[in-house]
Design a protein around this motif. Structure first.
Motif, PDB file in Angstrom:
ATOM      1  N   ILE A   7      31.016   1.400  17.762  1.00 18.39           N
ATOM      2  CA  ILE A   7      29.702   0.995  18.259  1.00 18.39           C
ATOM      3  C   ILE A   7      29.830   0.397  19.659  1.00 18.39           C
ATOM      4  N   THR A   8      29.005   0.881  20.567  1.00 15.35           N
ATOM      5  CA  THR A   8      28.906   0.322  21.914  1.00 15.35           C
ATOM      6  C   THR A   8      27.502  -0.232  22.096  1.00 15.35           C
ATOM      7  N   VAL A   9      27.397  -1.498  22.452  1.00 19.56           N
ATOM      8  CA  VAL A   9      26.092  -2.154  22.552  1.00 19.56           C
ATOM      9  C   VAL A   9      25.516  -1.996  23.958  1.00 19.56           C
ATOM     10  N   ASN A  10      24.286  -2.424  24.119  1.00 24.10           N
ATOM     11  CA  ASN A  10      23.611  -2.402  25.409  1.00 24.10           C
ATOM     12  C   ASN A  10      24.000  -3.675  26.171  1.00 24.10           C
ATOM     13  N   GLY A  11      24.973  -3.548  27.035  1.00 20.89           N
ATOM     14  CA  GLY A  11      25.495  -4.721  27.737  1.00 20.89           C
ATOM     15  C   GLY A  11      24.483  -5.371  28.658  1.00 20.89           C
ATOM     16  N   ASP A  12      23.620  -4.569  29.276  1.00 26.86           N
ATOM     17  CA  ASP A  12      22.596  -5.134  30.157  1.00 26.86           C
ATOM     18  C   ASP A  12      21.610  -5.996  29.374  1.00 26.86           C
ATOM     19  N   ALA A 349      41.447  -6.232  15.508  1.00 23.43           N
ATOM     20  CA  ALA A 349      42.444  -5.626  16.391  1.00 23.43           C
ATOM     21  C   ALA A 349      42.279  -4.108  16.446  1.00 23.43           C
ATOM     22  N   ARG A 350      42.012  -3.488  15.301  1.00 21.37           N
ATOM     23  CA  ARG A 350      41.836  -2.029  15.289  1.00 21.37           C
ATOM     24  C   ARG A 350      40.574  -1.631  16.044  1.00 21.37           C
ATOM     25  N   ALA A 351      39.505  -2.450  15.915  1.00 21.89           N
ATOM     26  CA  ALA A 351      38.284  -2.166  16.666  1.00 21.89           C
ATOM     27  C   ALA A 351      38.550  -2.232  18.171  1.00 21.89           C
ATOM     28  N   ALA A 352      39.310  -3.232  18.603  1.00 25.73           N
ATOM     29  CA  ALA A 352      39.653  -3.332  20.030  1.00 25.73           C
ATOM     30  C   ALA A 352      40.476  -2.128  20.464  1.00 25.73           C
ATOM     31  N   GLY A 356      39.726   1.033  23.230  1.00 23.27           N
ATOM     32  CA  GLY A 356      40.624   1.118  24.366  1.00 23.27           C
ATOM     33  C   GLY A 356      40.793  -0.194  25.099  1.00 23.27           C
ATOM     34  N   LEU A 357      40.646  -1.309  24.380  1.00 26.93           N
ATOM     35  CA  LEU A 357      40.711  -2.631  24.990  1.00 26.93           C
ATOM     36  C   LEU A 357      42.029  -3.315  24.636  1.00 26.93           C
ATOM     37  N   ALA A 405      30.133  -7.691  27.120  1.00 29.56           N
ATOM     38  CA  ALA A 405      29.765  -6.459  26.422  1.00 29.56           C
ATOM     39  C   ALA A 405      30.942  -5.904  25.634  1.00 29.56           C
ATOM     40  N   HIS A 406      32.140  -5.926  26.222  1.00 34.74           N
ATOM     41  CA  HIS A 406      33.310  -5.409  25.513  1.00 34.74           C
ATOM     42  C   HIS A 406      33.622  -6.247  24.274  1.00 34.74           C
ATOM     43  N   GLY A 407      33.490  -7.566  24.396  1.00 35.53           N
ATOM     44  CA  GLY A 407      33.723  -8.406  23.219  1.00 35.53           C
ATOM     45  C   GLY A 407      32.737  -8.109  22.109  1.00 35.53           C
ATOM     46  N   VAL A 408      31.477  -7.891  22.461  1.00 31.75           N
ATOM     47  CA  VAL A 408      30.467  -7.606  21.444  1.00 31.75           C
ATOM     48  C   VAL A 408      30.589  -6.176  20.938  1.00 31.75           C
ATOM     49  N   ASP A 409      31.119  -5.241  21.736  1.00 31.62           N
ATOM     50  CA  ASP A 409      31.461  -3.917  21.205  1.00 31.62           C
ATOM     51  C   ASP A 409      32.464  -4.047  20.059  1.00 31.62           C
ATOM     52  N   VAL A 410      33.476  -4.874  20.274  1.00 33.62           N
ATOM     53  CA  VAL A 410      34.481  -5.104  19.219  1.00 33.62           C
ATOM     54  C   VAL A 410      33.821  -5.761  18.013  1.00 33.62           C
ATOM     55  N   LEU A 411      32.948  -6.746  18.261  1.00 33.66           N
ATOM     56  CA  LEU A 411      32.231  -7.394  17.166  1.00 33.66           C
ATOM     57  C   LEU A 411      31.413  -6.377  16.382  1.00 33.66           C
TER      58      LEU A 411
END
Length: 422
Positions: A7-12, A349-352, A356-357, A405-411
């Protein structure tokens, strides 16, 4: 092939939410000119922030409930109504000199996850809930992680409601005054898992050049309020040997704490005197009373206990060594080190990795609601990098839009995977 649970969230949109909430309780720092946040728990500013967050929860389709501690929960139902929910969240109360991210990233990140799932038409087996816990900071009513500690049954609601601020207002009265004395039982049923996203508030990720941290646990915390009672006296006419100087005793304690840290005898001890005031606070009068707080942190509970014992012994030495001096202590908070669940850490960790983080594992030096909820269910945290060596509790606290945004993508990815577990 596209991974359906990546899942990738809307960072803006997430960034705009952080900016909008930061306007509630905003102030301008006189020294730096920077915009900060002053939103102490259950003040009018905190109440306004809570109402704004509730409106965003409701717009995202969450059903909102408020318990008798003022803890707020927004729920998104799953396909299995009997399944225990996956919980995320944090707090929006602040210290008096805060930035925009501490606690808020976890709450608003959770709401952004729900928005994204809604837009993608994704349902989960388990319900998802987003929590806002009351008085995490502990700066107004003197006990940190208060709302989550009551939710997790470490403290009682009766104890919490009776706590007073420096003006004598009780937490119970302030809950009623602000309209957040909810009807729901404050004791939280055990969730399936809890994941909290938070700015690191330290330099580890920044110095490593890494955006995301997988938090292995939280170190122990000990808070005490110490009051020295001496005698007021004229600064010019009272011989030094006849004084009972409360200010001197406070200074001796501060120096002793630093010596304890520097000795290495107490492991990775950290000691801070964050509040100090003398009375009558006049230039030409020997202080009759000095009040201060002592904040001890240690990842080793046995070393923490030794430090507390030796601190108590030193206070007894001060009391007997200066005639006319008496000392009173009050325990404000004491939490043991809390290790986080290895299984939830692996999911994070697997989500990160899948996003690709780069990430690293680290222990939290600060206290968080997650350490309380860990008593109820498998728990872990995601840290996002803070800039300027991770400074926090300060208007300079900052993380970039991309890092948030990247942290919340992992979340989001971790929550979705946990919510689909059997």
């Amino acid at each position: 092939m596209t991974n359906p649970d990546l899942i990738t969230v809307n960072g803006d949109r997430l960034w705009q939410s952080l900016k909008d909430l930061a306007e509630v309780g905003a102030y301008e720092d006189e020294r730096t000119g920077l915009r900060g946040v002053n939103r102490l728990a259950l003040t009018d500013a905190d109440a306004a922030g809570r109402r704004l967050v509730i409106s965003w929860m409701e717009q995202a389709g969450l059903s909102v409930r408020i318990d008798r501690m003022g803890n707020i929960y927004g729920r998104r139902e799953g396909t299995d109504p009997a399944a225990r929910p996956v919980l995320t969240g944090s707090h929006i109360d602040s210290v008096a000199t805060a930035g925009a991210f501490d606690g808020c990233l976890g709450v608003l990140g959770g709401i952004e996850v729900v928005r994204t799932l809604n837009e993608r038409g994704i349902t989960t087996r388990r319900p998802l809930e987003v929590a806002v816990f009351t008085e995490e900071e502990g700066v107004r009513f003197g006990t940190d992680m208060l709302g989550s500690a009551v939710a997790a049954r470490r403290l009682s609601a009766a104890y919490a409601h009776a706590l007073t601020d420096r003006d004598g207002a009780t937490l119970g009265d302030e809950l009623a005054r602000t309209g957040f004395a909810g009807p729901v039982d404050e004791r939280l049923d055990a969730p399936h898992a809890y994941v909290e996203c938070h700015i690191e508030q330290g330099p580890v990720l920044a110095r490593a050049g890494v955006e995301v941290g997988v938090v292995t646990g939280v170190q122990g915390i000990s808070w005490q309020e110490i009051t020295f009672h001496g005698r007021a006296a004229h600064a010019g006419t009272t011989p030094t040997e006849l004084r009972a100087d409360a200010g001197l005793a406070a200074a001796q304690l501060i120096v002793r704490l630093r010596a304890m840290v520097d000795s290495g005898s107490y492991g990775e001890l950290r000691a801070t005197v964050g509040h100090l005031i003398v009375h009558p606070d006049l230039t030409n009068i020997v202080p009759a009373r000095a009040e201060l707080t002592v904040d001890l942190r240690n990842p080793d509970d046995a070393a923490m206990a030794r430090a507390e014992e030796d601190l108590a012994a030193f206070l007894r030495t001060l009391e007997t060594g200066q005639p006319g001096l008496s000392i009173a202590t009050r325990r404000m908070a004491r939490t043991a080190p809390v290790p986080f669940d290895e299984g939830v850490q692996k999911v994070i960790a697997r989500a990160a990795d899948d996003h690709g983080l780069a990430h690293l594992s680290l222990l939290s030096g600060a206290g968080h609601d997650a350490q309380e909820i860990a008593a109820l269910c498998p728990t872990a945290m995601i840290f996002v990098r803070g800039e300027y060596d991770g400074i926090s509790h300060n208007p300079r606290e900052y993380s970039t839009p991309e890092t948030c945004a990247h942290g919340v993508d992992v979340l989001a990815t971790a929550l979705l995977r946990l919510a689909d577990e059997e």
